[in-house]
Design a protein around this motif. Sequence first.
Motif, PDB file in Angstrom:
ATOM      1  N   LEU A 261       0.867  -1.231  -0.016  1.00 18.45           N
ATOM      2  CA  LEU A 261       0.064   0.071  -0.213  1.00 18.45           C
ATOM      3  C   LEU A 261       1.079   1.434   0.113  1.00 18.45           C
ATOM      4  O   LEU A 261       0.666   2.295  -0.644  1.00 18.45           O
ATOM      5  CB  LEU A 261      -0.943  -0.157   1.263  1.00 18.45           C
ATOM      6  CG  LEU A 261      -2.123  -0.765   1.104  1.00 18.45           C
ATOM      7  CD1 LEU A 261      -2.893  -0.879   2.400  1.00 18.45           C
ATOM      8  CD2 LEU A 261      -3.129  -0.308  -0.063  1.00 18.45           C
ATOM      9  N   LEU A 262       1.884   1.245   0.703  1.00 15.67           N
ATOM     10  CA  LEU A 262       2.888   2.419   0.720  1.00 15.67           C
ATOM     11  C   LEU A 262       3.608   2.678  -0.372  1.00 15.67           C
ATOM     12  O   LEU A 262       3.500   3.674  -0.945  1.00 15.67           O
ATOM     13  CB  LEU A 262       3.825   2.056   1.957  1.00 15.67           C
ATOM     14  CG  LEU A 262       4.941   3.153   1.950  1.00 15.67           C
ATOM     15  CD1 LEU A 262       4.534   4.461   2.316  1.00 15.67           C
ATOM     16  CD2 LEU A 262       6.390   2.637   2.779  1.00 15.67           C
ATOM     17  N   PHE A 263       3.993   1.520  -1.101  1.00 16.13           N
ATOM     18  CA  PHE A 263       4.707   1.639  -2.193  1.00 16.13           C
ATOM     19  C   PHE A 263       3.528   2.133  -3.381  1.00 16.13           C
ATOM     20  O   PHE A 263       3.898   2.731  -4.286  1.00 16.13           O
ATOM     21  CB  PHE A 263       5.276   0.474  -2.686  1.00 16.13           C
ATOM     22  CG  PHE A 263       6.676   0.376  -1.914  1.00 16.13           C
ATOM     23  CD1 PHE A 263       6.985   1.199  -1.167  1.00 16.13           C
ATOM     24  CD2 PHE A 263       7.168  -0.928  -2.283  1.00 16.13           C
ATOM     25  CE1 PHE A 263       8.298   1.042  -0.371  1.00 16.13           C
ATOM     26  CE2 PHE A 263       8.735  -1.282  -1.350  1.00 16.13           C
ATOM     27  CZ  PHE A 263       8.799  -0.104  -0.728  1.00 16.13           C
ATOM     28  N   GLY A 264       2.451   1.453  -3.318  1.00 22.28           N
ATOM     29  CA  GLY A 264       1.237   2.127  -4.456  1.00 22.28           C
ATOM     30  C   GLY A 264       0.930   3.266  -4.117  1.00 22.28           C
ATOM     31  O   GLY A 264       0.654   4.082  -5.135  1.00 22.28           O
ATOM     32  N   PHE A 265       0.966   3.773  -2.995  1.00 22.53           N
ATOM     33  CA  PHE A 265       0.812   5.285  -2.733  1.00 22.53           C
ATOM     34  C   PHE A 265       1.821   6.165  -3.170  1.00 22.53           C
ATOM     35  O   PHE A 265       1.444   7.215  -3.775  1.00 22.53           O
ATOM     36  CB  PHE A 265       0.646   5.336  -1.064  1.00 22.53           C
ATOM     37  CG  PHE A 265       0.365   6.781  -0.635  1.00 22.53           C
ATOM     38  CD1 PHE A 265      -0.972   7.566  -0.919  1.00 22.53           C
ATOM     39  CD2 PHE A 265       1.193   7.798  -0.043  1.00 22.53           C
ATOM     40  CE1 PHE A 265      -1.074   8.652  -0.527  1.00 22.53           C
ATOM     41  CE2 PHE A 265       1.302   8.769   0.372  1.00 22.53           C
ATOM     42  CZ  PHE A 265       0.175   9.369  -0.071  1.00 22.53           C
ATOM     43  N   LEU A 266       2.900   5.633  -3.098  1.00 23.05           N
ATOM     44  CA  LEU A 266       3.866   6.541  -3.882  1.00 23.05           C
ATOM     45  C   LEU A 266       3.838   6.576  -5.298  1.00 23.05           C
ATOM     46  O   LEU A 266       4.111   7.686  -5.753  1.00 23.05           O
ATOM     47  CB  LEU A 266       5.217   5.815  -3.503  1.00 23.05           C
ATOM     48  CG  LEU A 266       5.879   5.860  -1.938  1.00 23.05           C
ATOM     49  CD1 LEU A 266       7.355   5.149  -1.746  1.00 23.05           C
ATOM     50  CD2 LEU A 266       5.926   7.449  -1.430  1.00 23.05           C
ATOM     51  N   GLN A 267       3.524   5.528  -6.024  1.00 19.21           N
ATOM     52  CA  GLN A 267       3.353   5.598  -7.512  1.00 19.21           C
ATOM     53  C   GLN A 267       2.191   6.459  -7.741  1.00 19.21           C
ATOM     54  O   GLN A 267       1.956   7.143  -8.527  1.00 19.21           O
ATOM     55  CB  GLN A 267       2.895   4.170  -7.949  1.00 19.21           C
ATOM     56  CG  GLN A 267       4.052   3.055  -8.032  1.00 19.21           C
ATOM     57  CD  GLN A 267       3.872   1.947  -8.618  1.00 19.21           C
ATOM     58  OE1 GLN A 267       2.806   1.310  -8.508  1.00 19.21           O
ATOM     59  NE2 GLN A 267       4.851   1.380  -9.025  1.00 19.21           N
ATOM     60  N   ALA A 268       1.019   6.256  -6.709  1.00 23.52           N
ATOM     61  CA  ALA A 268      -0.391   7.197  -7.209  1.00 23.52           C
ATOM     62  C   ALA A 268       0.204   8.616  -6.901  1.00 23.52           C
ATOM     63  O   ALA A 268      -0.294   9.704  -7.815  1.00 23.52           O
ATOM     64  CB  ALA A 268      -1.575   6.609  -6.037  1.00 23.52           C
ATOM     65  N   ILE A 269       1.126   9.214  -6.117  1.00 24.27           N
ATOM     66  CA  ILE A 269       1.274  10.570  -5.924  1.00 24.27           C
ATOM     67  C   ILE A 269       2.311  10.760  -7.010  1.00 24.27           C
ATOM     68  O   ILE A 269       1.779  11.976  -7.602  1.00 24.27           O
ATOM     69  CB  ILE A 269       2.086  10.523  -4.811  1.00 24.27           C
ATOM     70  CG1 ILE A 269       1.419  10.224  -3.234  1.00 24.27           C
ATOM     71  CG2 ILE A 269       2.743  11.867  -4.428  1.00 24.27           C
ATOM     72  CD1 ILE A 269       0.707  11.589  -2.772  1.00 24.27           C
ATOM     73  N   ALA A 270       3.141  10.069  -7.344  1.00 23.68           N
ATOM     74  CA  ALA A 270       4.146  10.025  -8.456  1.00 23.68           C
ATOM     75  C   ALA A 270       3.357  10.353  -9.930  1.00 23.68           C
ATOM     76  O   ALA A 270       3.715  11.220 -10.449  1.00 23.68           O
ATOM     77  CB  ALA A 270       5.193   9.166  -8.661  1.00 23.68           C
TER      78      ALA A 270
END
Lengths: 321, 364
Positions: A261-270
């Motif tokens: 979820l954290l890495f997915g969140f980073l991707q979503a932000i990017a």
Amino acid sequence: MDFITALQVLDSTVRLSTPLLLACLAGLFSERAGIFDIGLEGKMLMAAFFSAAVAFVTGSVWLGMLAGIASSMLLSALHGLASITFRGNQLISGVAINFLAAGMTVLIAQDWFSQGGRTPSLIGQARFEPLTLPFAEALQGVPILGPLYYELISGHTLPVYFAFLCVPATWWILYRTRFGLRLRAVGENPAAVDTAGISVIGLRYAAVAICGLLCGIAGAYLATALQAGFIKDMTAGRGYIALAALIFAKWRPWYALMSCLLFGFLQAIALRYQNIDIGPITLPVQFMDALPYILTVVILAGFVGRAIPPHAGGEPYVKER
Amino acid sequence: MDRMPPWADALLVPLISLVLAAILSALVIIGIGEDPVAAVTLMVKGALGSTYGWGYTLYYATNFIFTGLAVAVAFHARMFNIGGEGQAMLGGLGVALVCLYLPLPHWTVALVAAALGAAAFGAAWAYVPAVLQARRGSHIVITTIMFNFIAAALLNYVLVNLLRPKGAMDPATAKFPEGTHLPTLHDMLAPVGIEFSKAAPANVTLLIALLACLAVWLLIWRTRLGYEIRAFGHSETAARYAGISPVRITVVAMLISGGLAGLMALNTTMGEAERLVLNSVEGAGFIGIAVALMGRSHPLGVLMAAILFGFLYQGGAELALWTNIPRELIVVIQALVILFTGALDNMVRMPLERLFLARRKKEG
């Protein structure tokens, strides 16, 4: 950031976390059994292509997914053959599988569809449609919770819900079943498992097969749900991010959910913001792209708790004579 | 003695693996409805049939010699450096900074300075994974993979935000000044009276690559450090017992490995593009893995494998140009070579070993 924007970012977090989560759990099964797998990327890519290709030809997303799973499991069998039966180097086998998938997908796509290494766009029944959960429409008027339910929890495709259900299932299999106990044991001390009269080779092949199955679903999700069709190199390093998430989670299922979820969140932000202003400094988008990898290195360095892999990981098992 | 004769181990096993990879590649070509014989003929003609073809083949081979040696040196210390790609990217940055910002009077001076820059940047990028492996036990394969991605992001940032000339659209540095342009094989061979294609990018870096082969051979088999690296690779406990510091060997071997990978940038960035572009490495770091495996981590083997892959690369480009076979065929061949010479090595070795043992028993 207002409420609706936040919801949209979280919504896309869920969608982007799904392939990571599936691949991460796939790697978890394999590595917990002592088989390192850096071929997650290749298996996902192969599955993405075959699911899109078969879904396009037959018009059925389910047949597509089956084809994707089959292709991914075939690569898993290859990995098992190299690293279990012939006791080869698991890392080198993984590298080979990644290149094999990167090359074969484009080669076959060009041969079948002649569209420069991609499949035609999928429409209708050839894709997974978003599901609307019960009462999602009706409860939309309820403040905060209504939109939360409607935007964030409802309205995803089937594999998304499947991926999230896989987390408790994985936990249960690993920690509450006999198979799970043996699987973990074979990754820590295969000699002990062998002494108990249980087949090390059989268990490891089973783990690698589960890994192939989950990677297959992850790849099918990429090509038939997240996007509509296969494009060259569409996994774009997700297999490696999943590997990073697995280390971040220290090879445990619930933590895998958190790290994905954290890495997915980073991707979503990017994906949504190019550069991020935090007061005096601006974080460039490249920094956001690199952040999962940087975090993993920090974790690996042992500065934030130590990440210790399964003890027999990467070692082929040789029976004593 | 239950071992094969050394010639079988060094030549026969890789050869059989290679033949298996070739057979499967031919099946793949048949599978996509093309004729493998015609394809090979076209590849040989395109890659070796003219000095133009040779110029490209040797240009690619130069890259693969550097990355292959990089992987090979790490293999000797029993480490798997997948980070050649990132180290070569950083090497490119080193070359670009030297060429753009140092006043360099002549290409010879520029070559030495850029080589130092490339090796230093490549080695620096390998240093962190090496230290983490040596001191904290973080697995070098994972850290070098992560560093490949971090390198790509870093280079992207540097090119887009810092080094891109004003008004330019593509993420690349300005053209390097005239004094840093390296002589191509055409320039070098013309005085001797040999006509070599002017358009091909092979350049003086090829000689540096050959020197690097020699240097690595000397290092591994003729120096104390090389002995320590090999001893460490064979048995860490034995090496430790002999007073060899595992931390020192791990770090030094990775620095050499990273430096070699970085040197690759001389060829692509200084020799060919004459500016630093975003994807200058183009997967050569990964091909180094196949090259080192096929060459059995021996500089001579690496040299031959690099030329073979140079041929495949240039031949593959010709195929993509004239037939319906995409360039990705080369990626498939590369995968099969890695698979057979690396991961499935025992599949060939085990039956061969049995064969030799059976024969010896009969004789004895």
